[in-house]
Scaffold this motif. Structure first.
Motif, PDB file in Angstrom:
ATOM      1  N   GLY A  81       0.828  -1.201   0.000  1.00 26.70           N
ATOM      2  CA  GLY A  81       0.000   0.000   0.000  1.00 26.70           C
ATOM      3  C   GLY A  81       0.860   1.247   0.000  1.00 26.70           C
ATOM      4  N   MET A  82       0.478   2.245  -0.811  1.00 23.96           N
ATOM      5  CA  MET A  82       1.237   3.496  -0.888  1.00 23.96           C
ATOM      6  C   MET A  82       0.297   4.701  -0.851  1.00 23.96           C
ATOM      7  N   ASP A  83      -0.775   4.610  -0.067  1.00 25.52           N
ATOM      8  CA  ASP A  83      -1.718   5.723   0.057  1.00 25.52           C
ATOM      9  C   ASP A  83      -1.061   6.904   0.753  1.00 25.52           C
ATOM     10  N   GLY A 143      -4.550   2.658  -8.948  1.00 25.40           N
ATOM     11  CA  GLY A 143      -4.633   3.872  -8.154  1.00 25.40           C
ATOM     12  C   GLY A 143      -5.815   4.760  -8.471  1.00 25.40           C
ATOM     13  N   GLU A 144      -6.032   5.693  -7.550  1.00 24.78           N
ATOM     14  CA  GLU A 144      -7.045   6.734  -7.716  1.00 24.78           C
ATOM     15  C   GLU A 144      -6.465   8.036  -7.189  1.00 24.78           C
ATOM     16  N   LEU A 145      -6.555   9.087  -7.992  1.00 25.69           N
ATOM     17  CA  LEU A 145      -6.040  10.403  -7.628  1.00 25.69           C
ATOM     18  C   LEU A 145      -7.207  11.375  -7.499  1.00 25.69           C
ATOM     19  N   PHE A 146      -7.233  12.095  -6.379  1.00 24.54           N
ATOM     20  CA  PHE A 146      -8.307  13.049  -6.123  1.00 24.54           C
ATOM     21  C   PHE A 146      -7.691  14.383  -5.747  1.00 24.54           C
ATOM     22  N   VAL A 147      -8.151  15.454  -6.413  1.00 25.96           N
ATOM     23  CA  VAL A 147      -7.662  16.807  -6.147  1.00 25.96           C
ATOM     24  C   VAL A 147      -8.870  17.708  -5.909  1.00 25.96           C
ATOM     25  N   ILE A 148      -8.769  18.566  -4.876  1.00 25.22           N
ATOM     26  CA  ILE A 148      -9.872  19.467  -4.541  1.00 25.22           C
ATOM     27  C   ILE A 148      -9.307  20.818  -4.141  1.00 25.22           C
ATOM     28  N   GLU A 160      -8.951   7.663 -12.103  1.00 23.99           N
ATOM     29  CA  GLU A 160      -8.533   6.311 -11.752  1.00 23.99           C
ATOM     30  C   GLU A 160      -7.611   5.768 -12.832  1.00 23.99           C
ATOM     31  N   PHE A 161      -6.674   4.925 -12.437  1.00 25.52           N
ATOM     32  CA  PHE A 161      -5.759   4.348 -13.417  1.00 25.52           C
ATOM     33  C   PHE A 161      -5.288   2.986 -12.934  1.00 25.52           C
ATOM     34  N   ILE A 235      -2.369   8.755 -17.004  1.00 25.99           N
ATOM     35  CA  ILE A 235      -1.751   9.462 -15.886  1.00 25.99           C
ATOM     36  C   ILE A 235      -0.253   9.608 -16.114  1.00 25.99           C
ATOM     37  N   TYR A 236       0.258  10.808 -15.821  1.00 28.88           N
ATOM     38  CA  TYR A 236       1.683  11.121 -15.868  1.00 28.88           C
ATOM     39  C   TYR A 236       2.151  11.338 -14.428  1.00 28.88           C
TER      40      TYR A 236
END
Length: 252
Positions: A81-83, A143-148, A160-161, A235-236
């Motif tokens: 895991g790398m959250d 993975g899943e990336l979330f930005v707010i 998601e990727f 994703i980059y």
């Protein structure tokens, strides 16, 4: 007298077979606690934004099976895991997930990322002094990336990727006779065009228990995972996860 001698011979033979089976056949299971620091950034258009990430403690678990069958590789499966999460004060506008994050705002991110390694390898050397393994690793990243926007929660983007990345794998372990101490370095590597992915760890080991039923080994080391990928499922990234770890390995 002959029966007595035959009994002694059978016991000796069974003892040799048992010792040989323990050398040739092996089931390994291990768990590690990883004090992980994250640096770098990501995007969905190649203009990576570097975030300031929080340090996290993550877990890694693995099992491996070794056997004496010729030409058939051994198998190791590891899941890590790398959250993590972080933030950045934007100096330029940033688009992610079709949302525009404007300059002079603060963007928060939450990363959900797991790495699953399926490793096929051969043992070129294997004794109490040194072992040397080589093989291939199919690393699956999910993975899943979330930005707010911290000041405007209505502005947020999510991507998601997932993907499998083939890598070269190797492991070298060295033991110090009669001390229970040892050392190993293990790693997987890929470099192709603009893609670079490395995952290596190095550790000191100490044998806590060793008998016919089970061996237990303590590990204390350092691990680094570099994810520098160009368009993996859209994703980059130029992320690095690194830090010290401690673990236990059981050998049945």
């Amino acid at each position: 007298m002959k029966k007595y001698a035959l009994s002694i011979g059978m016991v000796s033979l069974l003892g040799c077979v048992s010792a040989q089976a323990d050398t040739l056949l092996g089931l390994y299971a291990g768990a590690q606690g990883w004090n992980m620091e994250t640096i770098g950034g990501f995007s969905d258009d190649g203009t990576n934004i570097a975030f300031n990430f929080e340090d996290k403690t993550q877990g890694s678990f693995y099992v491996a099976f070794e056997h004496p069958i010729p030409l058939v590789p051994n198998l190791k499966v590891q899941r890590t895991g790398m959250d993590t999460d972080g933030k950045v004060s934007l100096t330029t506008s940033f688009t992610f997930g079709d949302e525009l994050f404007t300059a002079n705002s603060t963007a928060l991110t939450d990363i959900k990322l797991t790495s699953t390694d399926a490793i096929l390898y051969y043992e070129l050397f294997d004794n109490d002094l040194i072992s040397f393994d080589v093989g291939i690793n199919a690393k699956y990243l999910d993975g899943e990336l979330f930005v707010i926007d911290s000041e405007d929660p209505s502005t947020s983007g999510r991507e998601e990727f997932s993907g499998v990345v083939p890598m070269v794998y190797s492991r070298v372990a060295i033991g110090i006779p009669t001390t229970g101490l040892g050392f190993y370095i293990e790693g997987s590597f890929l470099s192709f065009d603009d893609q670079t992915l490395t995952d290596y760890q190095a550790a000191l080991t100490y044998s806590l228990m060793e008998n016919l039923a089970i061996d237990m080994t303590f590990q204390l080391g350092y691990r680094s995972v570099e994810v520098d990928l160009d368009d993996l499922d859209g994703i980059y990234s130029n992320l690095e996860f690194k830090g010290a770890f401690a673990g236990l390995e059981l050998h049945f």
